[in-house]
Enzyme design. Structure first.
Site, mmCIF file in Angstrom:
data_model
loop_
_atom_site.group_PDB
_atom_site.id
_atom_site.type_symbol
_atom_site.label_atom_id
_atom_site.label_comp_id
_atom_site.label_asym_id
_atom_site.label_seq_id
_atom_site.Cartn_x
_atom_site.Cartn_y
_atom_site.Cartn_z
ATOM 1 N N ASP A 32 0.822 -1.225 0.000
ATOM 2 C CA ASP A 32 0.000 0.000 0.000
ATOM 3 C C ASP A 32 0.856 1.275 0.000
ATOM 4 O O ASP A 32 0.600 2.195 0.789
ATOM 5 C CB ASP A 32 -0.930 0.036 1.212
ATOM 6 N N GLU A 202 -11.039 -0.834 -3.364
ATOM 7 C CA GLU A 202 -10.331 -0.118 -2.293
ATOM 8 C C GLU A 202 -9.188 0.684 -2.916
ATOM 9 O O GLU A 202 -9.065 0.780 -4.131
ATOM 10 C CB GLU A 202 -9.785 -1.126 -1.273
#
Length: 320
Positions: A32, A202
């Site tokens: 991420d 997401e």
């Protein structure tokens, strides 16, 4: 003879350096990643990729040239954040008024009955240490079905700061107030507007290029091989965003699970890098994710071209 030896050595060294693999950009399991530039340095703020109960801190990395990276350990951890116990995820950072604001998710809450969500911390330097700004989550509830994770702070050209976030296939946008302690309602009184495009799962990210708003997100499941990134373009940060195409995905010859990315634009250049995580072919554990960088290019119509994921990565590009 000496000249021939030196020439051979130079040729060998040049060939070796050009063949070096710069992906992953630093060792360790990290995911991420948010890439950004501060004070003529590249920075990456990733998730420490491990079982949720072990995700109790965040590291950061800085580089003068995208090749040589310095690790900044534990810029924040759960000892500093009284309400955070686990699953510190997907940091996003912005500089404002000579302060650095780090937004993060924690606790992986599954309902409004649990404590956790999106927090914000503050520091005088990008490498921390960071202090919890509020002593509680900035967003601690579900709105429009969006799990409060995967936050991205976006600075619009008119000066407004937005928080774009959401898991569970829902994405919201909200206007941050001046000191990032809360939100300002939109003109219709709504605080959290849903901007979910088709295929969204997401990992939202937004940037502006040639006056257009590029909205990007991750699709698929994060533990699977088909995790990927798609995008849309609109005239406003509120959309509407119509999915255009997938631009980052696995290459079965190199790595799987390429997703949850960010984008770095080099100042005064039309040069863009995509910073993302992927899973090596030798790994089957969902947490075995490494951070990589590759070039991201556009066609003449402004559409993003499919990214080629590589082992070589990118070469040195010192900031002027």
């Amino acid at each position: 003879m000496k000249k021939h030896y030196l020439l051979l050595l130079f040729t060998f060294t040049t060939a070796f350096l050009s063949a070096q693999n710069n992906n992953p950009v630093f060792p360790g399991w990290y995911a991420d990643p948010e890439g950004i530039i501060f004070d003529k340095e590249y920075w990456i703020f990733p998730t420490y990729s491990a079982p949720f109960d072990e995700q109790v801190f965040l590291d950061a990395f800085s580089s003068p040239d995208l090749v040589t990276w310095k690790k900044h350990e534990r810029i924040i951890d759960t000892a500093e954040v009284s309400w955070a116990k686990r699953a510190m995820w997907a940091p996003s950072i912005i500089e404002k008024d000579e302060k650095y604001y780090l937004f993060f998710g924690a606790n992986d809450i599954q309902s409004d009955k649990e404590l956790g969500g999106i927090g914000v911390a503050i520091s005088d330097t990008p490498g921390g240490p960071y202090k919890d700004l509020l002593g509680k989550p900035l967003i601690g509830k579900f709105h429009n079905g969006a799990q409060p994770i995967d936050q991205f702070v976006f600075h619009d050209k008119d000066g407004q700061y937005y928080l774009i976030y959401g898991g569970w296939k829902h994405c919201n946008i909200a206007k941050l107030n001046d000191d990032f302690t809360g939100f300002i309602p939109f003109e219709d009184g709504v605080v959290f507007k849903e901007i979910t495009p088709e295929g969204y799962v997401e990992g939202p990210f937004m940037f502006i290029r040639n006056g257009k708003y590029y909205f990007m997100w991750s699709e698929g499941g994060w533990t699977g091989p088909n995790y990927s990134v798609a995008y849309a373009i609109a005239d406003s940060p509120l959309g509407p965003f119509k999915r255009i195409d997938k631009i980052l995905q696995q290459d079965p010859n190199i790595a799987t699970g390429a997703g949850h990315h960010s984008v770095i634009k080099v100042p005064n250049e039309d040069t863009y890098y995509i910073v993302y995580h992927r899973r090596p072919l030798t790994e089957t554990d969902g947490n075995s994710r490494e951070t990589c960088i590759d070039i991201m290019k556009f066609d003449d119509n402004g559409h993003i071209l499919p990214v080629k994921i590589t082992e070589e990565g990118v070469g040195a590009n010192p900031l002027q």
